[in-house]
Design a protein around this motif. Structure first.
Motif, mmCIF file in Angstrom:
data_model
loop_
_atom_site.group_PDB
_atom_site.id
_atom_site.type_symbol
_atom_site.label_atom_id
_atom_site.label_comp_id
_atom_site.label_asym_id
_atom_site.label_seq_id
_atom_site.Cartn_x
_atom_site.Cartn_y
_atom_site.Cartn_z
ATOM 1 N N PRO A 81 30.277 46.911 34.647
ATOM 2 C CA PRO A 81 30.924 45.873 33.820
ATOM 3 C C PRO A 81 32.580 46.058 34.022
ATOM 4 O O PRO A 81 33.288 45.066 34.254
ATOM 5 N N MET A 82 32.879 47.155 34.149
ATOM 6 C CA MET A 82 34.625 47.575 34.438
ATOM 7 C C MET A 82 34.924 47.116 35.495
ATOM 8 O O MET A 82 36.065 46.623 35.710
ATOM 9 N N GLU A 83 34.246 47.400 36.615
ATOM 10 C CA GLU A 83 34.611 47.152 37.840
ATOM 11 C C GLU A 83 34.647 45.390 38.158
ATOM 12 O O GLU A 83 35.520 45.110 38.939
ATOM 13 N N VAL A 84 33.627 45.070 37.496
ATOM 14 C CA VAL A 84 33.357 43.496 37.771
ATOM 15 C C VAL A 84 34.849 42.815 36.956
ATOM 16 O O VAL A 84 35.456 42.003 37.535
ATOM 17 N N ALA A 85 35.011 43.308 35.817
ATOM 18 C CA ALA A 85 36.169 42.739 35.016
ATOM 19 C C ALA A 85 37.505 42.975 35.565
ATOM 20 O O ALA A 85 38.187 42.071 35.736
ATOM 21 N N LEU A 86 37.435 44.316 36.198
ATOM 22 C CA LEU A 86 38.876 44.307 37.027
ATOM 23 C C LEU A 86 38.917 43.484 38.038
ATOM 24 O O LEU A 86 40.196 42.944 38.184
ATOM 25 N N GLN A 87 37.962 43.172 38.955
ATOM 26 C CA GLN A 87 37.902 42.131 39.814
ATOM 27 C C GLN A 87 38.277 40.657 39.476
ATOM 28 O O GLN A 87 39.473 39.935 39.900
ATOM 29 N N ASN A 88 37.918 40.451 38.467
ATOM 30 C CA ASN A 88 38.004 39.132 37.701
ATOM 31 C C ASN A 88 39.774 39.221 37.186
ATOM 32 O O ASN A 88 40.130 37.929 37.468
ATOM 33 N N TYR A 89 39.943 40.217 36.440
ATOM 34 C CA TYR A 89 41.320 40.247 35.969
ATOM 35 C C TYR A 89 42.541 40.082 37.169
ATOM 36 O O TYR A 89 43.391 39.225 36.946
ATOM 37 N N GLY A 128 33.222 40.059 46.817
ATOM 38 C CA GLY A 128 33.667 39.252 47.797
ATOM 39 C C GLY A 128 34.087 38.023 47.299
ATOM 40 O O GLY A 128 35.337 37.477 47.609
ATOM 41 N N PRO A 129 33.189 37.360 46.903
ATOM 42 C CA PRO A 129 33.603 35.805 46.366
ATOM 43 C C PRO A 129 34.644 35.833 45.429
ATOM 44 O O PRO A 129 35.500 34.849 45.176
ATOM 45 N N ILE A 130 34.826 36.944 44.570
ATOM 46 C CA ILE A 130 35.657 36.914 43.353
ATOM 47 C C ILE A 130 37.165 37.415 44.339
ATOM 48 O O ILE A 130 38.193 36.435 43.907
ATOM 49 N N ARG A 131 37.084 38.051 45.054
ATOM 50 C CA ARG A 131 38.383 38.461 45.762
ATOM 51 C C ARG A 131 38.673 37.139 46.733
ATOM 52 O O ARG A 131 40.135 36.848 46.699
ATOM 53 N N GLN A 132 38.009 36.566 47.264
ATOM 54 C CA GLN A 132 38.301 35.283 48.269
ATOM 55 C C GLN A 132 39.197 34.234 47.119
ATOM 56 O O GLN A 132 40.089 33.607 47.774
ATOM 57 N N LYS A 133 38.799 34.103 46.181
ATOM 58 C CA LYS A 133 39.531 33.104 45.193
ATOM 59 C C LYS A 133 41.158 33.487 44.977
ATOM 60 O O LYS A 133 41.984 32.825 44.766
ATOM 61 N N ARG A 134 41.507 34.906 45.311
ATOM 62 C CA ARG A 134 42.815 34.993 45.233
ATOM 63 C C ARG A 134 43.607 35.375 46.684
ATOM 64 O O ARG A 134 44.474 35.803 46.444
ATOM 65 N N GLU A 135 42.756 35.269 47.566
ATOM 66 C CA GLU A 135 43.558 35.434 49.013
ATOM 67 C C GLU A 135 44.584 34.604 48.967
ATOM 68 O O GLU A 135 44.698 33.553 49.034
#
Length: 293
Positions: A81-89, A128-135
């Motif tokens: 959950p911490m890794e996912v939260a960091l990506q969302n942040y 991947g999909p989370i990162r793509q949103k901030r590309e």
């Protein structure tokens, strides 16, 4: 010993030119735990440039090796959950990412490479999909910083402290921060890179042919009308930043299906924490046909 003024000048180059931090922006600094002292210098410079918050993402080659060796693949393939939260942040807040890279080039030698690849692929299906949103929406930069393990790989004959100092000198020279005027020197370097891109773009190249004394004989086709890029990049909001320090890179896009020949490595490749030396890759019809080590 490397002068403190040069260390500070390098940190200033990373923050001002690399991250191009604007007042009120948040910053994430990613670094090996061994680099805490230099991270402090960089973080202080971030706050001087108006950063509202600096968040730290610590890494450890030793701990990564333990997980790679003993961790169960099924468990490690599921992000915490911490890794996912960091990506969302990072996607929601778009902080500037400063990656101070001092990884041991051979820190994961001997571990199961296939296992690591499968774990990475599994996590990227979520990240991947989370990162793509901030590309292209945020500034990021990767800068080299010496660690003992890295320094000893480059200068094995030197004692630890001398090897680290020698690597510092090499990085500062390559980054054009060796004289304390890194920002001014980098501005000139940026102009030179852009000039090289303009000259290459004016040629209307359709293919590139590489040859070398080690046996490399490789041809790659280019997309019609393709352009060469290099140096600084801009976010969608127009902020110029330098993604790689140091960098001599000028790059373009190849044409699918038009790569042929053989490429021999002239330097060791550090891939997923393992050094690969004396290898070659043969291409046919745009695909890797064989790899020799």
């Amino acid at each position: 010993m490397i002068k403190k003024a040069l260390i500070k000048s390098y940190a200033e180059l990373i923050v001002k030119a690399g991250g191009a931090i604007k007042k009120g922006q948040e910053v994430v600094i990613r670094a090996q735990v061994e680099l805490e002292d230099f991270v402090e210098v960089v973080a202080r410079e971030c706050y001087r440039q108006g950063a509202s918050r600096v968040v730290y993402e610590w890494q450890s080659s030793k701990l990564s090796r333990l997980e790679a060796k003993y961790g169960k693949e099924k468990v490690c393939s599921v992000p915490t959950p911490m890794e996912v939260a960091l990506q969302n942040y990072e996607t929601d807040s778009l902080p500037v990412l400063i990656w101070l890279d001092g990884d041991d080039p051979d820190g994961l030698a001997g571990v199961n490479v296939e296992k690591l690849a499968r774990i990475h692929q599994a996590k990227m299906r979520i990240f991947g999909p989370i990162r793509q949103k901030r590309e292209n929406k945020y500034q990021w930069t990767i800068a080299g910083v010496p660690t003992v393990a890295w320094a000893k790989k480059v200068f094995p004959a030197l004692p630890r402290s001398q090897a680290v100092e020698a690597l510092w000198n090499a990085i500062l020279k390559a980054s054009r921060a060796y004289d304390g005027n890194g920002l001014a020197n980098w501005e000139e370097h940026e102009r030179n890179l852009k000039d090289k891109c303009e000259r290459l773009n004016a040629l209307g190249l359709r293919k590139l042919h590489y040859t070398a004394g080690n046996g490399t004989d490789f041809t790659v086709g280019l997309i019609p009308g393709v352009i060469f890029l290099g140096g600084g990049e801009k976010t969608t909001s127009g902020t110029l930043f330098q993604p790689n320090i140091p960098s001599e890179e000028v790059f373009t896009t190849p044409m699918k299906g038009e790569a042929k020949g053989i490429v021999y490595a002239s330097k060791p490749l550090s891939y997923q924490g393992q050094l690969i030396e004396n290898f070659s890759v043969r291409f046919e019809k745009g695909k890797i046909w064989s790899v020799s080590t």
